[in-house]
Motif scaffolding. Structure first.
Motif, short mmCIF file in Angstrom:
data_model
loop_
_atom_site.label_atom_id
_atom_site.label_comp_id
_atom_site.label_asym_id
_atom_site.label_seq_id
_atom_site.Cartn_x
_atom_site.Cartn_y
_atom_site.Cartn_z
N GLY A 62 0.81 -1.21 0.00
CA GLY A 62 0.00 0.00 0.00
C GLY A 62 0.84 1.26 0.00
O GLY A 62 1.69 1.45 0.87
N ALA A 63 0.60 2.14 -0.98
CA ALA A 63 1.33 3.39 -1.09
C ALA A 63 0.44 4.57 -0.73
O ALA A 63 0.42 5.60 -1.40
CB ALA A 63 1.90 3.55 -2.50
N GLY A 64 -0.31 4.39 0.37
CA GLY A 64 -1.08 5.50 0.94
C GLY A 64 -0.22 6.16 2.00
O GLY A 64 0.98 5.88 2.13
N ILE A 65 -0.81 7.01 2.79
CA ILE A 65 -0.05 7.75 3.80
C ILE A 65 0.59 6.83 4.82
O ILE A 65 1.73 7.05 5.23
CB ILE A 65 -0.92 8.84 4.47
N ARG A 76 15.59 5.00 9.91
CA ARG A 76 16.07 4.36 11.14
C ARG A 76 16.97 3.16 10.91
O ARG A 76 17.81 2.85 11.75
CB ARG A 76 14.88 3.95 11.99
N PHE A 77 16.81 2.48 9.78
CA PHE A 77 17.54 1.24 9.54
C PHE A 77 18.12 1.22 8.13
O PHE A 77 17.59 1.87 7.24
CB PHE A 77 16.60 0.03 9.72
N ARG A 78 19.16 0.45 7.96
CA ARG A 78 19.69 0.20 6.62
C ARG A 78 18.97 -1.01 6.07
O ARG A 78 19.34 -2.14 6.35
CB ARG A 78 21.18 -0.08 6.70
N VAL A 79 17.92 -0.76 5.32
CA VAL A 79 17.12 -1.86 4.78
C VAL A 79 16.85 -1.64 3.30
O VAL A 79 16.83 -0.52 2.81
CB VAL A 79 15.76 -2.00 5.52
N SER A 80 16.64 -2.74 2.62
CA SER A 80 16.15 -2.71 1.25
C SER A 80 14.64 -2.85 1.35
O SER A 80 14.14 -3.80 1.96
CB SER A 80 16.76 -3.87 0.46
N LEU A 81 13.93 -1.91 0.76
CA LEU A 81 12.49 -1.85 0.98
C LEU A 81 11.76 -1.75 -0.36
O LEU A 81 12.19 -1.03 -1.26
CB LEU A 81 12.21 -0.60 1.83
N THR A 82 10.67 -2.48 -0.48
CA THR A 82 9.82 -2.43 -1.66
C THR A 82 8.40 -2.08 -1.22
O THR A 82 7.90 -2.65 -0.27
CB THR A 82 9.81 -3.78 -2.40
N ILE A 83 7.79 -1.13 -1.93
CA ILE A 83 6.39 -0.78 -1.67
C ILE A 83 5.56 -1.36 -2.81
O ILE A 83 5.83 -1.09 -3.98
CB ILE A 83 6.19 0.74 -1.58
N LEU A 84 4.57 -2.15 -2.45
CA LEU A 84 3.68 -2.77 -3.44
C LEU A 84 2.36 -2.00 -3.47
O LEU A 84 1.74 -1.79 -2.44
CB LEU A 84 3.43 -4.23 -3.06
N GLU A 85 1.97 -1.58 -4.66
CA GLU A 85 0.73 -0.82 -4.80
C GLU A 85 -0.02 -1.34 -6.02
O GLU A 85 0.53 -1.45 -7.11
CB GLU A 85 1.04 0.67 -4.96
N ALA A 86 -1.31 -1.64 -5.82
CA ALA A 86 -2.13 -2.16 -6.91
C ALA A 86 -2.54 -1.08 -7.91
O ALA A 86 -2.78 -1.36 -9.08
CB ALA A 86 -3.38 -2.84 -6.35
N GLU A 87 -2.62 0.16 -7.44
CA GLU A 87 -3.06 1.26 -8.30
C GLU A 87 -1.91 1.76 -9.17
O GLU A 87 -0.75 1.40 -8.97
CB GLU A 87 -3.62 2.40 -7.45
N THR A 88 -2.22 2.64 -10.10
CA THR A 88 -1.20 3.17 -11.01
C THR A 88 -0.43 4.34 -10.40
O THR A 88 0.57 4.78 -10.98
CB THR A 88 -1.84 3.63 -12.33
N ASP A 89 -0.87 4.85 -9.26
CA ASP A 89 -0.21 5.97 -8.61
C ASP A 89 -0.40 5.86 -7.10
O ASP A 89 -1.22 5.06 -6.63
CB ASP A 89 -0.79 7.29 -9.12
N ALA A 140 -1.49 7.14 -3.23
CA ALA A 140 -2.57 7.88 -2.57
C ALA A 140 -3.86 7.92 -3.38
O ALA A 140 -4.51 8.95 -3.51
CB ALA A 140 -2.09 9.31 -2.25
N GLN A 141 -4.27 6.79 -3.91
CA GLN A 141 -5.46 6.74 -4.76
C GLN A 141 -6.74 6.41 -4.01
O GLN A 141 -7.82 6.43 -4.59
CB GLN A 141 -5.26 5.73 -5.89
N HIS A 142 -6.64 6.14 -2.72
CA HIS A 142 -7.84 5.80 -1.96
C HIS A 142 -8.05 6.84 -0.86
O HIS A 142 -8.08 8.03 -1.16
CB HIS A 142 -7.75 4.37 -1.43
N GLN A 143 -8.18 6.44 0.36
CA GLN A 143 -8.50 7.37 1.45
C GLN A 143 -7.50 8.51 1.56
O GLN A 143 -7.88 9.66 1.74
CB GLN A 143 -8.59 6.62 2.78
N THR A 144 -6.22 8.21 1.44
CA THR A 144 -5.21 9.26 1.55
C THR A 144 -5.44 10.37 0.54
O THR A 144 -5.31 11.55 0.86
CB THR A 144 -3.80 8.66 1.34
N GLY A 145 -5.78 10.02 -0.67
CA GLY A 145 -5.98 11.02 -1.71
C GLY A 145 -7.30 11.74 -1.64
O GLY A 145 -7.54 12.69 -2.38
N HIS A 146 -8.17 11.32 -0.74
CA HIS A 146 -9.50 11.93 -0.65
C HIS A 146 -9.74 12.59 0.70
O HIS A 146 -10.88 12.84 1.07
CB HIS A 146 -10.58 10.87 -0.88
#
Length: 112
Positions: free
Chosen positions: A8-11, A23-36, A38-44
């Protein structure tokens, strides 16, 4: 290899990712089903930075809201994001709500 995957790429997802990478040295991936992002609650949302006055003074929720509010103001200032500290206006429609209104005002004063 990814150490952490955030769904989820919301807030919440983006804020979590930001905090973890600070805070940490990590490799991180954000998975988002939408094309951009903040497309749900965050964007509204209404664009309001909440004061926390509806929470019990001194409670964890009230402290978290105040800390988050100040972090948001710092973030906006640091990144040139226009924002306004305009305060909050409270009103009531019925006399029966007067006590609740006074409680909100009392709770809001120490919150700033």
């Amino acid at each position: 290899m990814t150490d952490i995957a955030i769904i989820g790429a919301g807030i919440v997802g983006l804020a979590t990712a930001l905090d973890l990478t600070r805070r940490f040295r990590v490799s991180l991936t954000i998975l988002e089903a939408e094309t951009d992002i903040a497309q749900h609650q965050t964007g509204h949302n209404s664009g309001v930075i909440h004061s926390g006055l509806y929470y019990k003074p001194g409670s964890e929720k009230a402290r978290n809201c105040a800390d988050g509010r100040e972090a948001m103001y710092r973030f906006c200032a640091e990144h040139g994001i226009t924002h306004e500290r305009c305060g909050k206006s409270l009103s009531q429609r019925k006399n029966a709500n007067f006590r609740r209104l006074m409680n909100c005002i009392a709770a809001g004063r120490p919150m700033g």
